[in-house]
Design an enzyme around this catalytic site. Structure first.
Site, short mmCIF file in Angstrom:
data_model
loop_
_atom_site.label_atom_id
_atom_site.label_comp_id
_atom_site.label_asym_id
_atom_site.label_seq_id
_atom_site.Cartn_x
_atom_site.Cartn_y
_atom_site.Cartn_z
N CYS A 79 0.83 -1.20 0.00
CA CYS A 79 0.00 0.00 0.00
C CYS A 79 0.87 1.26 0.00
O CYS A 79 1.48 1.58 -1.01
CB CYS A 79 -0.98 -0.03 1.17
SG CYS A 79 -2.35 1.15 0.97
N HIS A 167 -3.66 -5.27 0.48
CA HIS A 167 -3.15 -5.72 1.78
C HIS A 167 -3.20 -7.25 1.87
O HIS A 167 -4.26 -7.82 2.14
CB HIS A 167 -3.96 -5.10 2.92
CG HIS A 167 -3.73 -3.64 3.09
ND1 HIS A 167 -2.76 -3.13 3.92
CD2 HIS A 167 -4.33 -2.57 2.50
CE1 HIS A 167 -2.77 -1.81 3.85
NE2 HIS A 167 -3.71 -1.44 2.99
N GLU A 169 -2.05 -9.02 4.22
CA GLU A 169 -2.06 -9.44 5.61
C GLU A 169 -3.46 -9.59 6.18
O GLU A 169 -3.64 -10.22 7.23
CB GLU A 169 -1.26 -8.44 6.47
CG GLU A 169 -1.87 -7.06 6.62
CD GLU A 169 -1.50 -6.08 5.53
OE1 GLU A 169 -1.56 -4.87 5.77
OE2 GLU A 169 -1.15 -6.54 4.41
N SER A 221 -0.15 -13.68 37.72
CA SER A 221 -1.49 -13.08 37.74
C SER A 221 -2.60 -14.12 37.69
O SER A 221 -3.75 -13.79 37.92
CB SER A 221 -1.64 -12.15 36.53
OG SER A 221 -1.66 -12.89 35.33
N GLY A 222 -2.25 -15.35 37.36
CA GLY A 222 -3.26 -16.36 37.15
C GLY A 222 -3.59 -16.55 35.68
O GLY A 222 -4.30 -17.48 35.31
N GLY A 223 -3.07 -15.66 34.83
CA GLY A 223 -3.34 -15.72 33.41
C GLY A 223 -2.31 -16.53 32.64
O GLY A 223 -1.31 -17.00 33.19
N VAL A 224 -2.56 -16.69 31.36
CA VAL A 224 -1.70 -17.49 30.50
C VAL A 224 -0.31 -16.88 30.38
O VAL A 224 0.70 -17.58 30.49
CB VAL A 224 -2.34 -17.63 29.09
CG1 VAL A 224 -1.40 -18.39 28.15
CG2 VAL A 224 -3.68 -18.34 29.18
N ASP A 225 -0.24 -15.57 30.17
CA ASP A 225 1.03 -14.93 29.88
C ASP A 225 2.04 -15.08 31.02
O ASP A 225 3.17 -15.53 30.82
CB ASP A 225 0.83 -13.45 29.55
CG ASP A 225 -0.12 -13.24 28.39
OD1 ASP A 225 -0.22 -14.15 27.55
OD2 ASP A 225 -0.76 -12.18 28.32
N SER A 226 1.64 -14.68 32.22
CA SER A 226 2.57 -14.76 33.34
C SER A 226 2.90 -16.21 33.68
O SER A 226 4.01 -16.52 34.11
CB SER A 226 2.02 -14.03 34.57
OG SER A 226 0.87 -14.67 35.08
#
Length: 510
Positions: A79, A167, A169, A221-226
């Site tokens: 683009c 585009h 993507e 934190s209890g989440g996936v990332d941490s």
């Protein structure tokens, strides 16, 4: 790594999607601002120029120095990137006579260029531009057109330099991934070896080298990332990792005790800290969303400072920051995009806190984090857990926060999430939660008039959180959940369902 793709960001809303599509080919890519590219380009085997909200004809148009790239490395302009290659190398870009947005189809194509290998005539592409390439440079070869855009794709003679007006993507360009594969694999000859296993091996080795014998504190934190960040660090440095799970008073119902027990069962060295009163006191009376986020971030750091002083000779603070956190907070690596919101776990530490930051997931999208977790054998019930914002229910309670409001929302959220699991809908939803609105509405219970809170339920489908669409949950399910919430949660007499997408809305309400 010597097998990388550099994406120069000119501020397009789609730049992050380019990185994702490249990574889906098992090729590592990273985004850098056009005005601050890496000084050392030796690690990059190909370069992609993004789109932009700017016009190449404008006085303030992004104008990168491509002298070390063009003609020396495979280069693809998308683009604005294509218009830039045309306009500043002998072609002509001018305003389009008609608006060129949305779906289009390739009506003519060159069949002898490997760039279009496997792309069929009539293939759907996605346009999003107001300028158009009126004339190509003299040394350019036209590769493809649509009914309305003559110069939809071109190549510069004697170079592996390509430009496309559409585009590849975005989802609506049906052969977009194939086109990127042709450019990166067949033309640039990149190896498709960036896999979760390769990421784990590389990251663990890098963590070992960076951290050495130092001690690391990580906030779970209890989440996936941490959780994935913790297991990567645990794999790299073992008992040198000291995990702290903070109850900020804004977690889901019973989450503090249940998640703490699960972490301990995974072998992590983890300590639970109940700082809920400290957070709620700091948030008292504050209604502004950004200020609430900053308060939660500040108190989070203060709690960590207190706890880090109890870990002798701690040197590092680990965080589960992922790529979208950084993109939405710092405008795509410092480029010209607009900041959407701040994230409590993005940025530096205050001067008084003498800990260095380590972020093992900072270049991964959410779905990539889950794949890495599976690669190291983490439990599926953790990896399949819906994303939950770092500030917790603090940004799902619109307006000021009180202990009573938190309690109400915890009950509502628990009914909604457990209902999704009971009816087999949880794994079909990317993220779900409830919002407590700062309004009361009139209702009738029995023969009495009520004037109580309204809650909004939100469930979205997505792959990385950058874009999201609302989930069409069954009416029967929503009816059941609404009745259960109103009957069981004192203080709520109205339930609504959020049917807005991201964009234009965000997933969280604050």
């Amino acid at each position: 790594m010597q097998n990388q793709v550099l994406i120069l960001d000119f501020g397009s809303q789609y730049t992050q999607l380019i990185a994702r599509r490249v990574r889906e080919l098992n090729i590592y890519s990273e985004i850098k601002p056009y005005n601050n590219p890496p000084k050392d380009l030796s690690a990059y085997q190909a370069v992609i120029l993004s789109g932009s909200p700017y016009s190449v004809r404008a006085d303030d148009a992004p104008h990168p120095d491509l002298s070390a790239i063009k003609g020396k490395k495979p280069l693809l302009g998308i683009c604005y990137g294509a218009q830039y290659l045309a306009h500043f190398h002998g072609g002509n870009v001018a305003p389009s006579a008609t608006r060129e947005y949305g779906r289009a189809n390739l009506s003519s194509m060159a069949t002898d260029d490997i760039f279009l290998d496997g792309i069929s005539k009539g293939s759907q592409v996605w346009m999003s531009h107001s300028d158009t390439i009126k004339a190509l440079p003299d040394d350019a070869q036209l590769l493809a057109s649509t009914d309305d855009v003559e110069n939809a794709a071109f190549k510069l003679d004697g170079e592996t330099t390509y430009g496309i007006q559409f585009h590849p993507e975005v989802y609506h360009t049906t052969d977009g991934k194939k086109l990127l594969e042709n450019f990166l694999v067949k033309i640039a000859q990149l190896k498709q070896d960036w896999t979760p296993d390769a990421f784990v091996e590389t990251t663990v080795n890098e963590l070992k080298a960076k951290i050495g014998t130092d001690k690391v504190i990580l906030g779970l934190s209890g989440g996936v990332d941490s959780s994935v960040a913790a297991m990567l660090l645990h794999k790299a440095i073992g008992p040198q990792l000291h995990c702290i799970f903070v109850n900020n008073g804004l977690l889901r119902k019973n989450e503090f005790s249940s998640v703490l027990e699960q972490y301990q069962g995974m072998g992590l060295n983890v300590k639970g800290v109940d700082a809920s009163a400290r957070f709620l006191d700091a948030l008292a009376g504050e209604a502004d969303p950004e200020t609430k986020r900053k308060i939660i971030g500040r108190v989070f750091i203060e709690v960590f400072d207190d706890e880090s002083n109890k870990v002798e000779n701690a040197t590092w603070l680990a965080q589960g920051t992922i790529y979208p956190d950084r993109i939405e907070s710092v405008s795509a690596s410092g480029g010209p995009s607009a900041v959407i919101k701040s994230h409590h776990n993005v940025g530096g530490l205050p001067d008084y806190m003498k800990l260095k930051i380590v972020e093992p997931l900072q270049l991964l999208f959410k779905d990539e984090v889950r794949r890495v977790g599976r690669s190291i054998g983490m439990p599926e019930n953790i990896l399949g857990r819906h994303p939950f914002p770092g500030p917790g229910l603090g940004i799902r309670i619109l307006g000021d926060i009180t202990a009573e409001k938190v309690s109400i929302l915890q009950e509502v959220d628990a009914i909604f999430i457990e209902g999704l699991k009971k009816y087999g809908l949880y794994d079909k939803v990317w993220q779900a939660g409830a919002m407590l609105l700062p309004v009361n509405s009139v209702g009738v219970m029995g023969d009495e008039r009520t004037y109580e809170k309204c809650v909004a339920l939100r469930a979205v489908e997505s792959t990385d959180g950058m874009t999201a669409d609302w989930v069409n949950l069954p009416y029967e399910f929503l009816q059941k959940i609404s009745n259960t919430i109103i009957n069981r949660v004192k203080g709520v007499n109205r339930v609504v369902y959020d049917i807005s997408s991201k964009p234009p809305a965000t997933i969280e309400w604050e």
